[in-house]
Design a protein around this motif. Structure first.
Motif, PDB file in Angstrom:
ATOM      1  N   ALA A 142       0.833  -1.203   0.000  1.00  0.00           N
ATOM      2  CA  ALA A 142       0.000   0.000   0.000  1.00  0.00           C
ATOM      3  C   ALA A 142       0.866   1.250   0.000  1.00  0.00           C
ATOM      4  O   ALA A 142       0.622   2.193  -0.766  1.00  0.00           O
ATOM      5  CB  ALA A 142      -0.930  -0.007   1.218  1.00  0.00           C
ATOM      6  N   LYS A 143       1.907   1.276   0.822  1.00  0.00           N
ATOM      7  CA  LYS A 143       2.767   2.456   0.877  1.00  0.00           C
ATOM      8  C   LYS A 143       3.519   2.648  -0.446  1.00  0.00           C
ATOM      9  O   LYS A 143       3.627   3.768  -0.950  1.00  0.00           O
ATOM     10  CB  LYS A 143       3.767   2.332   2.034  1.00  0.00           C
ATOM     11  N   LEU A 144       3.987   1.549  -1.012  1.00  0.00           N
ATOM     12  CA  LEU A 144       4.726   1.651  -2.278  1.00  0.00           C
ATOM     13  C   LEU A 144       3.808   2.137  -3.406  1.00  0.00           C
ATOM     14  O   LEU A 144       4.247   2.813  -4.335  1.00  0.00           O
ATOM     15  CB  LEU A 144       5.329   0.281  -2.619  1.00  0.00           C
ATOM     16  N   THR A 145       2.534   1.824  -3.295  1.00  0.00           N
ATOM     17  CA  THR A 145       1.571   2.292  -4.298  1.00  0.00           C
ATOM     18  C   THR A 145       1.234   3.766  -4.091  1.00  0.00           C
ATOM     19  O   THR A 145       1.223   4.546  -5.041  1.00  0.00           O
ATOM     20  CB  THR A 145       0.289   1.434  -4.223  1.00  0.00           C
ATOM     21  N   GLU A 146       0.989   4.140  -2.857  1.00  0.00           N
ATOM     22  CA  GLU A 146       0.516   5.507  -2.570  1.00  0.00           C
ATOM     23  C   GLU A 146       1.638   6.539  -2.498  1.00  0.00           C
ATOM     24  O   GLU A 146       1.449   7.680  -2.895  1.00  0.00           O
ATOM     25  CB  GLU A 146      -0.247   5.513  -1.240  1.00  0.00           C
ATOM     26  N   SER A 147       2.769   6.184  -1.944  1.00  0.00           N
ATOM     27  CA  SER A 147       3.850   7.172  -1.841  1.00  0.00           C
ATOM     28  C   SER A 147       5.211   6.514  -2.035  1.00  0.00           C
ATOM     29  O   SER A 147       5.994   6.401  -1.088  1.00  0.00           O
ATOM     30  CB  SER A 147       3.784   7.949  -0.526  1.00  0.00           C
ATOM     31  N   PRO A 148       5.478   6.099  -3.275  1.00  0.00           N
ATOM     32  CA  PRO A 148       6.741   5.383  -3.549  1.00  0.00           C
ATOM     33  C   PRO A 148       7.964   6.202  -3.142  1.00  0.00           C
ATOM     34  O   PRO A 148       8.971   5.623  -2.738  1.00  0.00           O
ATOM     35  CB  PRO A 148       6.697   5.163  -5.069  1.00  0.00           C
ATOM     36  N   HIS A 149       7.853   7.524  -3.208  1.00  0.00           N
ATOM     37  CA  HIS A 149       9.006   8.364  -2.881  1.00  0.00           C
ATOM     38  C   HIS A 149       9.390   8.271  -1.411  1.00  0.00           C
ATOM     39  O   HIS A 149      10.483   8.657  -1.033  1.00  0.00           O
ATOM     40  CB  HIS A 149       8.686   9.829  -3.212  1.00  0.00           C
ATOM     41  N   ALA A 150       8.504   7.775  -0.568  1.00  0.00           N
ATOM     42  CA  ALA A 150       8.765   7.744   0.871  1.00  0.00           C
ATOM     43  C   ALA A 150       9.173   6.360   1.364  1.00  0.00           C
ATOM     44  O   ALA A 150       9.382   6.172   2.559  1.00  0.00           O
ATOM     45  CB  ALA A 150       7.532   8.232   1.625  1.00  0.00           C
ATOM     46  N   VAL A 151       9.275   5.397   0.449  1.00  0.00           N
ATOM     47  CA  VAL A 151       9.711   4.053   0.857  1.00  0.00           C
ATOM     48  C   VAL A 151      11.221   4.073   1.066  1.00  0.00           C
ATOM     49  O   VAL A 151      11.973   4.487   0.178  1.00  0.00           O
ATOM     50  CB  VAL A 151       9.310   3.003  -0.198  1.00  0.00           C
ATOM     51  N   GLU A 152      11.644   3.643   2.227  1.00  0.00           N
ATOM     52  CA  GLU A 152      13.066   3.693   2.567  1.00  0.00           C
ATOM     53  C   GLU A 152      13.497   2.417   3.295  1.00  0.00           C
ATOM     54  O   GLU A 152      12.720   1.498   3.477  1.00  0.00           O
ATOM     55  CB  GLU A 152      13.330   4.915   3.444  1.00  0.00           C
ATOM     56  N   GLU A 153      14.754   2.437   3.732  1.00  0.00           N
ATOM     57  CA  GLU A 153      15.323   1.253   4.368  1.00  0.00           C
ATOM     58  C   GLU A 153      14.459   0.721   5.518  1.00  0.00           C
ATOM     59  O   GLU A 153      14.321  -0.486   5.668  1.00  0.00           O
ATOM     60  CB  GLU A 153      16.749   1.581   4.866  1.00  0.00           C
ATOM     61  N   GLU A 154      13.881   1.602   6.313  1.00  0.00           N
ATOM     62  CA  GLU A 154      13.114   1.069   7.450  1.00  0.00           C
ATOM     63  C   GLU A 154      11.863   0.316   7.007  1.00  0.00           C
ATOM     64  O   GLU A 154      11.381  -0.553   7.730  1.00  0.00           O
ATOM     65  CB  GLU A 154      12.805   2.164   8.478  1.00  0.00           C
ATOM     66  N   ASP A 155      11.369   0.619   5.835  1.00  0.00           N
ATOM     67  CA  ASP A 155      10.254  -0.162   5.303  1.00  0.00           C
ATOM     68  C   ASP A 155      10.723  -1.566   4.908  1.00  0.00           C
ATOM     69  O   ASP A 155      10.023  -2.551   5.152  1.00  0.00           O
ATOM     70  CB  ASP A 155       9.634   0.551   4.088  1.00  0.00           C
ATOM     71  N   ARG A 156      11.894  -1.621   4.276  1.00  0.00           N
ATOM     72  CA  ARG A 156      12.451  -2.949   3.957  1.00  0.00           C
ATOM     73  C   ARG A 156      12.755  -3.722   5.237  1.00  0.00           C
ATOM     74  O   ARG A 156      12.509  -4.926   5.328  1.00  0.00           O
ATOM     75  CB  ARG A 156      13.714  -2.793   3.100  1.00  0.00           C
ATOM     76  N   GLU A 157      13.267  -3.027   6.247  1.00  0.00           N
ATOM     77  CA  GLU A 157      13.536  -3.691   7.530  1.00  0.00           C
ATOM     78  C   GLU A 157      12.265  -4.315   8.104  1.00  0.00           C
ATOM     79  O   GLU A 157      12.299  -5.400   8.683  1.00  0.00           O
ATOM     80  CB  GLU A 157      14.123  -2.685   8.533  1.00  0.00           C
ATOM     81  N   GLY A 158      11.155  -3.628   7.948  1.00  0.00           N
ATOM     82  CA  GLY A 158       9.882  -4.155   8.449  1.00  0.00           C
ATOM     83  C   GLY A 158       9.548  -5.489   7.786  1.00  0.00           C
ATOM     84  O   GLY A 158       9.006  -6.398   8.431  1.00  0.00           O
TER      85      GLY A 158
END
Lengths: 186, 186, 186, 186, 186, 186
Positions: free
Chosen positions: C122-138
């Motif tokens: 959902a985040k990658l769809t709605e705001s791809p510019h804000a996806v960062e390392e901590e999202d991958r960590e999750g």
């Protein structure tokens, strides 16, 4: 998890209402169960709901249900999309129409009256502060009366309320809705 | 321009209700005037409103009015901000608090309970689809009961409805509200 | 109205592919019909799609379909919600899960792995510019491998593409999807 | 930090493709390096990309690159803005045009055809659910054919995919792009 | 098209200022040219700008320019991105850093101080109403003083002003900026 | 909590300015108090503010204050809504107009000139990147000159700055504003 609120005792009138639900649709909708926490609130909610969706109006019952689903789609309300999506399938005899209201009403091939009605409902849901006279004029141009405009506004308003009560309390729809009216009526 | 809908004849109970409004606050609120188009709708609306805002609840009347104004601020509803902004000024005796609810509730110095209540109200108004168990947990942590959470959700829902009915119909507040309770109570 | 583009002649390999579709599911999906405008484009699309959704992966086929529906729900894509909503119902044997993915995936009771996967989608769809390392960590924290993260990103990306091609060209789903897999698998 | 996925062995065809990249532009684009994790995925991606951006079309190569940058600007994709911003500078011989596509395409002085193309690309990126027949009509009015509309939709879709794969995996552009084509062509 | 406003006569002090611009950077920035419509406004603007960007501060000149570009990127201001993007390249000697500020500052590898500074700048630009004490605390934690926080707020504010004046008046940057400082400083 | 920055010593000119404030309005506005941290910054701010809001212009002082409030309403700035809301009430002699600017300017019955002015202000505040020639044309059509458009843009810009400085530093309005000009002027 739904709120843990003990139900009050059902009074006679509401017991009769619930019995009638079971008789007619096989179950008591969970929203009514939830409101058993307080008879005054149950009466207020059911009274407003039944007047809005069932009383005589320039809008057909199907049209009111279409508005309910479009509002609930914008607010992504699982309870209302399930219950009123089923109602659109049932009242229209057209399961595809029900799905389109849930997914994106712009994908449906609607006549100009219904399209204008749903565009108004979407705008009133998403940006109520920007609804102005020219939006009402758009409804008048396709034939809606002053009273019809009131009724559209009232249904849009109501589901913007019920969507939020369902979300706030994690209300879940009866499972029976999902399978209802999945076959097109001849 | 408000919708041109002729009023129905006021029944005795509602005539008494309106008389009491004039006696107590000097005028009949325009939202009630608008609902005179249909006695059943007037009863349903006034019944729900009075139960919600005046019946016993874990939320004080002031807290319910604060929620009303915060919701109406997000939806930028001129009618409800005017009428319920006055109510916050009156019930709190603090005109500045009323202004802060209208302008940006985050600017008010609130205790954690009220801040959590209004943050929940704001989220439920702006993104009802994203309200989940951890939001309810946040309310429980500052002392709200299950029933209080219901009441918060119900007030938030109600003003998300009434904001939209006011916008849809270009409802305008009585001018009297603007000057009310502008002086701090000693 | 769909774009009026005459189809090219189907080459032998694609004729065989289409025949197999009819044999296995009873019809050729309309997205493939649309791509018959150009064999090179049909090959590129079908090649990428089949690799993505069917090749071995740390994500099950059902999980890939769940992502497809959640992305399409955010983008409100009628075509993809219909076709892939049916796939979720079919692969899971759980029609309610399919509906929840369409309506609001937050309403489903998911294990932490799937919830994290869909929150990322959902985040990658709605705001791809804000996806960062901590999202991958999750994602790593709930057990996804580096390669799984790639696969999640690739499926999310693909449906953000196909949703837009469907919208741009007014692509409509085969009606057969609507009735598929509406009964829970025992 | 980019995903830590070991590359697969490059097959002969892709080795030749990579050698040609080095010969022609001096390096292998990092997106292709990233896809060496799996030859089937590399083939699918490169196949679709090359068809889309290089095959004959009613859209010039420059126009396809302009769309790529406008989509990537909305999604704020560092990789794609860098690589395709360079391509716009190169193909147009106009470094300022490249910068305008990155920063805000509305600032460029475009002919009506290109402006309509980019407005469509922006709307399809930001609100695909709202793209309808009148948007396609807008493209037809400035001379685009049915097939051109397909191609615009396909390029917009593709970069909405690749932007998200780049974000999901923290893909970083080759540094060489930054200095490319910074001088206007005479 | 820029506004057609005849310039006032340049007074002696501003003539000297403009001469100095030409001497030092080869041209008079178009924003100053635009302000020649009124000497009082030119003085007010240049006075505030020079104090803000050049006076002693806990923020380096580069950091102030980084903020300028991040704000302008959110507002997509062609003028300010061009002029201040060049300044970041120049002051840092790192053309890639300049591009990252324009495209998506999250893609830059920044130390925690600068990252916190830019996150604050982005939030203050996008949702000023939601900036609260905990946001200021975040700046204090990475070492910013009370006065530094003021300076950050003032620079963010200033570019939120100048971005809008540029957009309102279609102000266009001098072309010279585009080619400046494209080569990394050894 | 406001930033803890010790004030500099007030120079003679500013001491005189502050004395005059006390004489004329009974207090020194808190924004000026806040700027006493640095005489150069105080001069720059007050100089720009006074030129913008008080110098001769095609816009009346009331119109400039109306813009200030509409911008501050979108940014939900408690300081500026309070101070400039009072100014609209005072200059217009119409407390309701002041409230409408704070709550939702679309609710006010404005002549086409003022409505166009405020629509432009709202768009320039919310999406400056999308303001283009046709927006300026809209202002010209209702009679604004080129210089008026500049002035509108400059006032909109200024309050987008001051709203953010107030938020960044938790600036609080003098309490005196709230009660000012609450009675309609005969």
């Amino acid at each position: 998890m739904a709120l843990a609120i003990p139900p009050a005792e059902l009074d006679a009138a509401n017991q009769a209402y619930f019995d009638k639900c079971v008789e007619k649709i096989g179950f008591v909708p969970n929203v009514l169960q939830a409101y058993t926490l307080d008879m005054a609130k149950l009466n207020a909610f059911a009274g407003m709901y039944n007047d809005l969706m069932l009383a005589p109006s320039g809008l057909s019952k199907l049209e009111r249900e279409m508005i309910a689903v479009v509002v609930s789609s914008i607010n992504r309300c699982y309870y209302c999309l399930t219950a009123h999506g089923a109602a659109v399938r049932q009242l229209s005899g057209d399961p595809i129409l029900g799905e389109q209201m849930v997914m994106n009403y712009r994908a449906a091939r609607l006549d100009p009256r219904r399209r204008a009605m749903l565009d108004f409902a979407a705008k009133l849901t998403e940006s109520p502060h920007a609804v102005e006279e020219e939006d009402r004029e758009g409804l008048r141009r396709v034939g809606f009366s002053e009273r019809d405009i009131w009724d559209i506004g009232a249904v849009v308003g109501f589901f913007n309320m019920s969507n939020r009560i369902a979300s706030a309390t994690d209300m879940r729809p009866n499972e029976e809705y999902h399978a209802q009216a999945r076959t097109p009526k001849a």
